[in-house]
Design a protein around this motif. Structure first.
Motif, PDB file in Angstrom:
ATOM      1  N   THR A  58       1.041  -1.229  -0.014  1.00 26.73           N
ATOM      2  CA  THR A  58      -0.006  -0.150   0.058  1.00 26.73           C
ATOM      3  C   THR A  58       0.942   1.215   0.065  1.00 26.73           C
ATOM      4  O   THR A  58       0.993   2.087   0.969  1.00 26.73           O
ATOM      5  CB  THR A  58      -0.935   0.059   1.374  1.00 26.73           C
ATOM      6  N   TYR A  59       1.710   1.371  -0.990  1.00 31.60           N
ATOM      7  CA  TYR A  59       2.592   2.543  -1.117  1.00 31.60           C
ATOM      8  C   TYR A  59       1.933   3.855  -1.480  1.00 31.60           C
ATOM      9  O   TYR A  59       1.613   4.115  -2.703  1.00 31.60           O
ATOM     10  CB  TYR A  59       3.604   2.138  -2.154  1.00 31.60           C
ATOM     11  N   ASN A  60       1.793   4.713  -0.678  1.00 34.91           N
ATOM     12  CA  ASN A  60       1.016   6.157  -0.801  1.00 34.91           C
ATOM     13  C   ASN A  60       1.617   6.860  -1.721  1.00 34.91           C
ATOM     14  O   ASN A  60       0.680   7.677  -2.184  1.00 34.91           O
ATOM     15  CB  ASN A  60       0.483   6.784   0.504  1.00 34.91           C
ATOM     16  N   ASN A  61       3.098   7.028  -1.866  1.00 35.41           N
ATOM     17  CA  ASN A  61       3.485   8.019  -2.446  1.00 35.41           C
ATOM     18  C   ASN A  61       3.595   7.495  -4.029  1.00 35.41           C
ATOM     19  O   ASN A  61       3.235   7.942  -4.933  1.00 35.41           O
ATOM     20  CB  ASN A  61       5.074   8.553  -1.778  1.00 35.41           C
ATOM     21  N   ALA A  62       4.527   6.313  -4.008  1.00 35.26           N
ATOM     22  CA  ALA A  62       4.599   5.903  -5.511  1.00 35.26           C
ATOM     23  C   ALA A  62       3.287   5.490  -6.101  1.00 35.26           C
ATOM     24  O   ALA A  62       3.131   5.528  -7.245  1.00 35.26           O
ATOM     25  CB  ALA A  62       5.678   4.836  -5.364  1.00 35.26           C
ATOM     26  N   GLY A  63       2.288   5.163  -5.092  1.00 40.16           N
ATOM     27  CA  GLY A  63       1.127   4.695  -5.589  1.00 40.16           C
ATOM     28  C   GLY A  63       0.196   5.745  -6.812  1.00 40.16           C
ATOM     29  O   GLY A  63      -0.447   5.343  -7.241  1.00 40.16           O
ATOM     30  N   GLY A  64       0.529   7.082  -6.175  1.00 40.34           N
ATOM     31  CA  GLY A  64       0.004   8.089  -7.198  1.00 40.34           C
ATOM     32  C   GLY A  64       0.276   7.765  -8.546  1.00 40.34           C
ATOM     33  O   GLY A  64      -0.714   7.694  -9.464  1.00 40.34           O
ATOM     34  N   PRO A  65       1.620   7.931  -8.737  1.00 38.60           N
ATOM     35  CA  PRO A  65       1.938   7.856 -10.243  1.00 38.60           C
ATOM     36  C   PRO A  65       1.755   6.351 -10.896  1.00 38.60           C
ATOM     37  O   PRO A  65       1.146   6.431 -11.754  1.00 38.60           O
ATOM     38  CB  PRO A  65       3.410   8.223  -9.915  1.00 38.60           C
ATOM     39  N   ARG A  66       1.912   5.587  -9.851  1.00 37.44           N
ATOM     40  CA  ARG A  66       1.468   4.146 -10.656  1.00 37.44           C
ATOM     41  C   ARG A  66      -0.049   3.902 -10.794  1.00 37.44           C
ATOM     42  O   ARG A  66      -0.451   3.460 -11.830  1.00 37.44           O
ATOM     43  CB  ARG A  66       1.903   3.163  -9.420  1.00 37.44           C
ATOM     44  N   PHE A  67      -0.824   4.410 -10.079  1.00 38.94           N
ATOM     45  CA  PHE A  67      -2.131   4.211 -10.265  1.00 38.94           C
ATOM     46  C   PHE A  67      -2.527   5.064 -11.549  1.00 38.94           C
ATOM     47  O   PHE A  67      -3.610   4.838 -12.483  1.00 38.94           O
ATOM     48  CB  PHE A  67      -3.008   4.802  -9.080  1.00 38.94           C
ATOM     49  N   HIS A  68      -2.170   6.363 -11.601  1.00 45.52           N
ATOM     50  CA  HIS A  68      -2.099   7.338 -12.770  1.00 45.52           C
ATOM     51  C   HIS A  68      -1.940   6.490 -14.155  1.00 45.52           C
ATOM     52  O   HIS A  68      -2.605   6.253 -15.075  1.00 45.52           O
ATOM     53  CB  HIS A  68      -1.298   8.360 -12.689  1.00 45.52           C
ATOM     54  N   SER A  69      -0.823   5.760 -14.052  1.00 51.38           N
ATOM     55  CA  SER A  69      -0.310   4.947 -15.141  1.00 51.38           C
ATOM     56  C   SER A  69      -1.191   3.783 -15.577  1.00 51.38           C
ATOM     57  O   SER A  69      -1.355   3.357 -16.589  1.00 51.38           O
ATOM     58  CB  SER A  69       1.224   4.402 -14.993  1.00 51.38           C
ATOM     59  N   TRP A  70      -1.755   3.274 -14.525  1.00 53.99           N
ATOM     60  CA  TRP A  70      -2.418   1.990 -14.642  1.00 53.99           C
ATOM     61  C   TRP A  70      -4.114   2.563 -15.235  1.00 53.99           C
ATOM     62  O   TRP A  70      -4.448   1.719 -16.220  1.00 53.99           O
ATOM     63  CB  TRP A  70      -2.987   1.436 -13.238  1.00 53.99           C
ATOM     64  N   ILE A  71      -4.329   3.669 -14.847  1.00 52.88           N
ATOM     65  CA  ILE A  71      -5.551   4.184 -15.345  1.00 52.88           C
ATOM     66  C   ILE A  71      -5.543   4.476 -16.935  1.00 52.88           C
ATOM     67  O   ILE A  71      -6.278   4.064 -17.664  1.00 52.88           O
ATOM     68  CB  ILE A  71      -6.120   5.343 -14.623  1.00 52.88           C
ATOM     69  N   ALA A  72      -4.300   5.192 -17.191  1.00 50.18           N
ATOM     70  CA  ALA A  72      -3.900   5.486 -18.496  1.00 50.18           C
ATOM     71  C   ALA A  72      -3.779   4.017 -19.434  1.00 50.18           C
ATOM     72  O   ALA A  72      -4.298   4.163 -20.694  1.00 50.18           O
ATOM     73  CB  ALA A  72      -2.674   6.051 -18.699  1.00 50.18           C
TER      74      ALA A  72
END
Ligand SMILES: [Zn+2]
Length: 488
Positions: free
Chosen positions: A327-341
């Motif tokens: 549950t990585y809250n910092n790296a998770g933002g960019p990662r989730f953004h990439s996943w949605i893209a």
């Protein structure tokens, strides 16, 4: 209440660069760490080695990149445990060849009242694995009937090699537990969530062992393969913007109707991974029933309802003492953004990311910043709490949850000026992050503190600081103590 576990993932490089005593002193003082997750074996720069080329150094350790880092087993390899695999006693890491991390660190940790776990990183993507004698005979087979890049879970030699390592570790060392990590994207997940390239050999597996399992289950491997070949073409068309007239989603679903084998074959793949878990769990239970065994869940569990569906906490809790969630809250933002893209160029290719994002949040039970703000805001502490609680409730009380806390996990693409481009298909390719720029979410002591609090508020039995000590800034580690002081 039993003592809260505060774990940290740490690799051999840190002990060699800084000294065992210094590392243990530092993590105890800064973050009240009482459990070490010692990264061995690992062929993965996410858990082993110093910061990767293109990434910054923290304020400790040796500030030099290891361009030729290979990784492997940092413990002594006892050949008697590897008798029933053509891979034999392969795997000893070439770095610090005379040094045994488990043999050196465990006694020192015990003296300080700290627990020791082996963090065993399968690292299936790692190219150096393929250098071991006979490893190329254990590879998956792709939709074009040629060997792929990763080893097959259903290959007995590959399975037995890992089980040999497990037996070696539990018989040779006074470990308190094992955290086994296998961060592999599955074939159907890949095709649904990101543009893939059919030549990469990642849509698998049609090896003789997998075909045999298909036969037992009455599933035609030929039909499955035919379906996956069509799905690869669908994926390429949608990713290129060539949306079929019936839409990306409807034509995907139509392929599932026409080839139900797509789902059946995906199940064989997922079951292969889970059978590995069962084998490891049973093996450890048989000889060291007091030892704790758990699984690392990649962050894809938080992003993808499809991946989530295939990894049921209720099922996993029968074969785990603990589950560690990423549950990585910092790296998770960019990662989730990439996943949605990615998914907006594949199965949800009929819509754009801004439209897809709020729906996915609802499906996942999350409440986060706007899509545009995700890379710079990261995910919230509330995300950490929700995911911890979901895992705990999902496990129905049969296992405890250790929440992964992000301390300086790199975000965005690395600075490419000083690294060679990675070979396609040799990267981990799960929890991918395609963002870039100086504005991306960063770890702060306050964010660490908030995440640790949120984990315990969500019912975690412990936290594990990740990915590796060698990339963590000392001030950020202190955030853990802040949270523990508040919790009392
Ligand atoms: Zn196979």
């Amino acid at each position: 209440m039993s003592e809260r576990l505060v774990g940290i993932q740490v690799g051999a490089s840190s002990f060699m660069d800084e000294g065992v005593g210094t590392v243990l002193d530092t993590v105890q003082e800064r973050a009240a760490v009482n459990a070490l997750f010692l990264a061995t074996p690992t062929w993965n720069t996410a858990t082993g080695g110093r910061p990767e080329p293109g990434r910054p150094f923290p304020d400790h350790g040796t500030p030099e990149h290891e361009a030729d880092w290979r990784g492997g087993n940092y413990a002594t390899v006892h050949p008697e445990y590897y008798a029933n695999t053509i891979l034999g006693a392969a795997g000893r890491a070439p770095e610090y060849p005379a040094w045994d991390m488990l043999g050196s660190v465990i006694p020192e940790a015990k003296r300080r009242g700290m627990k020791s776990y082996a963090l065993m990183d399968e690292s299936s993507h790692a190219r150096h694995l393929r250098g071991y004698p006979n490893f190329l005979k254990c590879l998956e087979v792709d939709i074009w009937n040629k060997p792929a890049r990763r080893p097959c879970f259903n290959n007995p030699d590959y399975r037995n090699w890992h089980l040999g390592m497990i037996e070696d570790y539990i018989k040779s060392y006074e470990l308190d537990g094992i955290l086994w990590s296998s961060e592999r994207p599955s074939p159907l997940d890949r095709l649904m969530q990101e543009p893939t390239r059919q030549g990469l050999g990642l849509i698998t597996c049609y090896c003789s062992h997998c075909r045999e399992i298909g036969e037992e289950r009455g599933i035609s491997w030929r039909r499955a393969q035919e379906g996956y070949r069509k799905l690869v073409l669908w994926n390429a068309d949608v990713a290129a913007g060539k949306i079929p007239s019936d839409g990306a989603f409807a034509t995907f679903w139509r392929l599932l109707f026409t080839y139900p084998e797509l789902l059946s074959w995906q199940s064989i793949w997922v079951d292969g991974q889970h059978q590995m878990y069962r084998d490891i769990f049973g093996t450890v239970r048989a000889f060291r029933p007091e030892m704790k065994v758990g699984w690392n869940m990649p962050q894809n569990m938080s992003f993808s309802p499809f991946y989530r569906a295939a990894n049921n906490y209720a099922d996993l809790s029968h074969i785990a003492d603990f589950i560690k969630i990423s549950t990585y809250n910092n790296a998770g933002g960019p990662r989730f953004h990439s996943w949605i893209a990615g998914i907006s160029r594949t199965v949800f290719g009929d819509a754009d990311p801004k439209t897809v994002y709020p729906l996915i949040l609802k499906i996942l039970g999350l409440d986060e910043a706007s899509y545009a703000d995700l890379p710079k805001n990261g995910l919230s502490a509330d995300y950490v709490r929700r995911e911890t609680k979901r895992a705990l409730v999902g496990g129905e009380g049969r296992c405890v949850i250790y929440t992964g806390i992000d301390v300086d996990i790199p975000a965005g693409q690395p600075d490419k000026s000083d690294i060679a481009p990675p070979v396609l298909g040799d990267a981990a390719m799960i929890d991918a992050d395609d963002t870039s720029g100086p504005e991306l979410a960063k770890t702060t002591p306050e964010r660490v503190k908030a995440a640790v609090r949120a984990a315990f508020d969500g019912g975690a039995a412990g936290v594990v600081l990740g990915r590796k000590y060698s990339e963590m800034k000392l001030a950020n580690l202190s955030g853990v103590r802040g949270a523990l002081a508040e919790l009392g």
